[in-house]
Design a protein around this motif. Structure first.
Motif, PDB file in Angstrom:
ATOM      1  N   ALA A  98      31.623  32.956 -60.419  1.00 38.39           N
ATOM      2  CA  ALA A  98      31.682  34.404 -60.211  1.00 38.39           C
ATOM      3  C   ALA A  98      32.873  35.023 -60.916  1.00 38.39           C
ATOM      4  O   ALA A  98      33.905  34.383 -61.114  1.00 38.39           O
ATOM      5  CB  ALA A  98      31.771  34.706 -58.709  1.00 38.39           C
ATOM      6  N   ASN A  99      32.716  36.285 -61.288  1.00 42.62           N
ATOM      7  CA  ASN A  99      33.851  37.126 -61.635  1.00 42.62           C
ATOM      8  C   ASN A  99      34.127  38.034 -60.453  1.00 42.62           C
ATOM      9  O   ASN A  99      33.208  38.432 -59.725  1.00 42.62           O
ATOM     10  CB  ASN A  99      33.568  37.958 -62.894  1.00 42.62           C
ATOM     11  N   TYR A 100      35.374  38.373 -60.246  1.00 45.74           N
ATOM     12  CA  TYR A 100      35.728  39.150 -59.062  1.00 45.74           C
ATOM     13  C   TYR A 100      37.016  39.945 -59.298  1.00 45.74           C
ATOM     14  O   TYR A 100      37.811  39.641 -60.196  1.00 45.74           O
ATOM     15  CB  TYR A 100      35.940  38.228 -57.849  1.00 45.74           C
ATOM     16  N   LEU A 101      37.166  40.962 -58.471  1.00 45.11           N
ATOM     17  CA  LEU A 101      38.403  41.736 -58.407  1.00 45.11           C
ATOM     18  C   LEU A 101      38.745  41.917 -56.939  1.00 45.11           C
ATOM     19  O   LEU A 101      37.864  42.181 -56.117  1.00 45.11           O
ATOM     20  CB  LEU A 101      38.237  43.092 -59.091  1.00 45.11           C
ATOM     21  N   GLY A 102      40.026  41.726 -56.605  1.00 41.75           N
ATOM     22  CA  GLY A 102      40.467  41.906 -55.235  1.00 41.75           C
ATOM     23  C   GLY A 102      41.632  42.870 -55.165  1.00 41.75           C
ATOM     24  O   GLY A 102      42.556  42.804 -55.989  1.00 41.75           O
ATOM     25  N   VAL A 110      45.632  46.073 -57.007  1.00 41.68           N
ATOM     26  CA  VAL A 110      44.865  44.885 -57.403  1.00 41.68           C
ATOM     27  C   VAL A 110      45.793  43.677 -57.360  1.00 41.68           C
ATOM     28  O   VAL A 110      46.814  43.653 -58.032  1.00 41.68           O
ATOM     29  CB  VAL A 110      44.263  45.060 -58.809  1.00 41.68           C
ATOM     30  N   PHE A 111      45.443  42.679 -56.558  1.00 43.18           N
ATOM     31  CA  PHE A 111      46.294  41.501 -56.449  1.00 43.18           C
ATOM     32  C   PHE A 111      45.746  40.319 -57.237  1.00 43.18           C
ATOM     33  O   PHE A 111      46.465  39.355 -57.502  1.00 43.18           O
ATOM     34  CB  PHE A 111      46.521  41.113 -54.987  1.00 43.18           C
ATOM     35  N   ASP A 112      44.483  40.361 -57.604  1.00 44.34           N
ATOM     36  CA  ASP A 112      43.912  39.264 -58.391  1.00 44.34           C
ATOM     37  C   ASP A 112      42.578  39.697 -58.967  1.00 44.34           C
ATOM     38  O   ASP A 112      41.870  40.526 -58.374  1.00 44.34           O
ATOM     39  CB  ASP A 112      43.717  38.020 -57.519  1.00 44.34           C
ATOM     40  N   GLN A 113      42.241  39.158 -60.142  1.00 40.06           N
ATOM     41  CA  GLN A 113      40.944  39.422 -60.757  1.00 40.06           C
ATOM     42  C   GLN A 113      40.706  38.389 -61.848  1.00 40.06           C
ATOM     43  O   GLN A 113      41.653  37.808 -62.366  1.00 40.06           O
ATOM     44  CB  GLN A 113      40.855  40.851 -61.308  1.00 40.06           C
ATOM     45  N   ALA A 164      50.735  37.004 -53.319  1.00 43.22           N
ATOM     46  CA  ALA A 164      49.884  38.100 -53.786  1.00 43.22           C
ATOM     47  C   ALA A 164      50.333  39.463 -53.272  1.00 43.22           C
ATOM     48  O   ALA A 164      49.711  40.474 -53.589  1.00 43.22           O
ATOM     49  CB  ALA A 164      48.443  37.845 -53.355  1.00 43.22           C
ATOM     50  N   GLY A 165      51.383  39.484 -52.458  1.00 40.80           N
ATOM     51  CA  GLY A 165      51.833  40.744 -51.892  1.00 40.80           C
ATOM     52  C   GLY A 165      50.929  41.230 -50.765  1.00 40.80           C
ATOM     53  O   GLY A 165      50.861  42.441 -50.495  1.00 40.80           O
ATOM     54  N   THR A 171      43.710  44.646 -44.858  1.00 37.91           N
ATOM     55  CA  THR A 171      42.298  44.430 -45.157  1.00 37.91           C
ATOM     56  C   THR A 171      42.155  44.370 -46.674  1.00 37.91           C
ATOM     57  O   THR A 171      42.768  45.155 -47.406  1.00 37.91           O
ATOM     58  CB  THR A 171      41.435  45.565 -44.586  1.00 37.91           C
ATOM     59  N   LEU A 172      41.344  43.439 -47.156  1.00 42.63           N
ATOM     60  CA  LEU A 172      41.194  43.215 -48.592  1.00 42.63           C
ATOM     61  C   LEU A 172      39.816  43.676 -49.046  1.00 42.63           C
ATOM     62  O   LEU A 172      38.820  43.472 -48.353  1.00 42.63           O
ATOM     63  CB  LEU A 172      41.370  41.729 -48.917  1.00 42.63           C
ATOM     64  N   VAL A 173      39.771  44.288 -50.214  1.00 47.03           N
ATOM     65  CA  VAL A 173      38.515  44.755 -50.805  1.00 47.03           C
ATOM     66  C   VAL A 173      38.216  43.899 -52.029  1.00 47.03           C
ATOM     67  O   VAL A 173      39.079  43.711 -52.892  1.00 47.03           O
ATOM     68  CB  VAL A 173      38.601  46.239 -51.201  1.00 47.03           C
ATOM     69  N   PHE A 174      36.998  43.380 -52.093  1.00 46.88           N
ATOM     70  CA  PHE A 174      36.584  42.571 -53.235  1.00 46.88           C
ATOM     71  C   PHE A 174      35.301  43.122 -53.833  1.00 46.88           C
ATOM     72  O   PHE A 174      34.414  43.588 -53.109  1.00 46.88           O
ATOM     73  CB  PHE A 174      36.308  41.122 -52.816  1.00 46.88           C
ATOM     74  N   VAL A 175      35.208  43.047 -55.154  1.00 44.82           N
ATOM     75  CA  VAL A 175      33.942  43.210 -55.865  1.00 44.82           C
ATOM     76  C   VAL A 175      33.660  41.872 -56.530  1.00 44.82           C
ATOM     77  O   VAL A 175      34.512  41.345 -57.266  1.00 44.82           O
ATOM     78  CB  VAL A 175      34.005  44.341 -56.909  1.00 44.82           C
ATOM     79  N   VAL A 176      32.488  41.294 -56.268  1.00 51.11           N
ATOM     80  CA  VAL A 176      32.152  39.957 -56.759  1.00 51.11           C
ATOM     81  C   VAL A 176      30.835  40.015 -57.525  1.00 51.11           C
ATOM     82  O   VAL A 176      29.827  40.512 -57.014  1.00 51.11           O
ATOM     83  CB  VAL A 176      32.020  38.958 -55.595  1.00 51.11           C
TER      84      VAL A 176
END
Length: 332
Positions: A98-102, A110-113, A164-165, A171-176
């Protein structure tokens, strides 16, 4: 080695190696990567929202931009299928690509992608990834884009993730974007390549998830490493510092006896090519440069295998030549 994703669970699944090989196919069950046990706790309640808007990069596998969350996020796991795929349904304990953004709900940081690096490959299993992903992605289809808001209890808990701070209240938001999925029935997907050299083993080209046949000729083995495509995929060529997700089968040239394999174990194997260089050097060397999606036949001479120090109690003897069939499912 490429950077490890921040969304892995605190105790990620280890990489399995072919360190010791037994007498028969049963030996593989203790060496190939096992599926972590599923949590006995009941699944969390899943709600439809609220979820922030995706404001740019709205196509599948396009790097998204996501608005900052407004108001209070749900206490439960919020999940929405933004784009519905038509591939196979993902199940818990499958491996996904998967590709993702969090990002963080409250700040939009954005803490990771992965879109600027390479897709992530991980097992959708307890202990391998945060629980929010396990529950949100199970049941989704390959080709889908999924957005989720993960409460702390299903993310990093009260400790958060300082690297990741992420605070323990975030609460974390992800698009996967689900690119692919693999399980114990997966095979290589490449096109058959003619096997015309009668002095080399011939490997079956079935793609039904069952073990391919390996027919070893009644001849002396080659003294140098051989690495040939059986099925040639169209993925990227493997680099020496990568790890792979694979199905494999190994037999001894001299006896034709199998010493290890994954196909009947219900498990896939993961191993680092760098680590394998220290165990079965020829296997690592034979895989470097081969394309993801391929089935590769590798003949490993003794000096690049176990030489005069084979695993004890098995069918591999001193000076044995090894023959591997490896289905390269994904690079990690």
């Amino acid at each position: 080695m490429r950077r490890r994703s921040l969304l892995l669970a605190a105790v990620p699944a280890g990489l399995a190696t072919i360190a010791g090989c037994g007498d028969d196919d049963k030996s593989a069950s203790s060496k190939a990567s096992a599926s972590p046990s599923v949590s006995a706790a009941p699944p969390p309640k899943i709600v439809e929202g609220p979820l922030p808007a995706i404001t740019a990069g709205t196509k599948f596998n396009e790097k998204p931009t996501v608005a900052k969350g407004t108001g209070q996020p749900a206490e439960n796991l919020a999940v929405k299928t933004v784009i519905a795929g038509s591939g196979r349904t993902v199940a818990e304990n499958d491996f996904i690509q998967a590709n993702y953004l969090g990002q963080i709900w409250a700040t939009g940081k954005v803490f990771d992608q992965s879109y600027d690096r390479s897709p992530l490959v991980l097992q959708l299993a307890k202990g391998s990834v945060i629980d929010g992903w396990r529950y949100a992605l199970a049941g989704k289809k390959v080709g889908s884009r999924v957005e989720m808001a993960v409460p702390p209890t299903l993310g990093y808990g009260k400790e958060g993730n300082a690297q990741a701070g992420i605070k323990g209240t975030d609460t974390l938001v992800f698009v996967v974007d689900l690119l692919n999925a693999f399980n114990s029935k997966s095979s290589a997907t490449g096109k058959p390549v003619p096997q015309t050299d009668t002095a080399l083993p011939k490997v079956g080209t079935n793609t039904d998830g069952k073990a391919p046949s390996i027919d070893v000729p009644k001849a002396d083995p080659p003294k140098k490493l051989v690495s040939n495509y059986v099925l040639e995929g169209d993925g990227a060529a493997l680099k020496a510092d990568q790890a792979i997700l694979c199905q494999f089968k190994g037999v001894v040239w001299e006896s034709g006896k199998p010493f290890e394999q994954t196909y009947t174990t219900g498990r896939l194997s993961q191993f680092s090519l760098e680590q394998m260089q220290q165990i079965v050097k020829g296997l690592s060397q034979g895989l470097v440069g081969k394309k993801v999606g391929s089935r590769v036949m590798i003949v490993v001479p003794p000096d690049l295998g176990y030489g005069d120090t084979p695993p004890s109690g098995g069918v591999i003897k001193k000076g044995s030549t090894l023959v591997f069939s490896v289905d390269i499912l994904a690079a990690m």
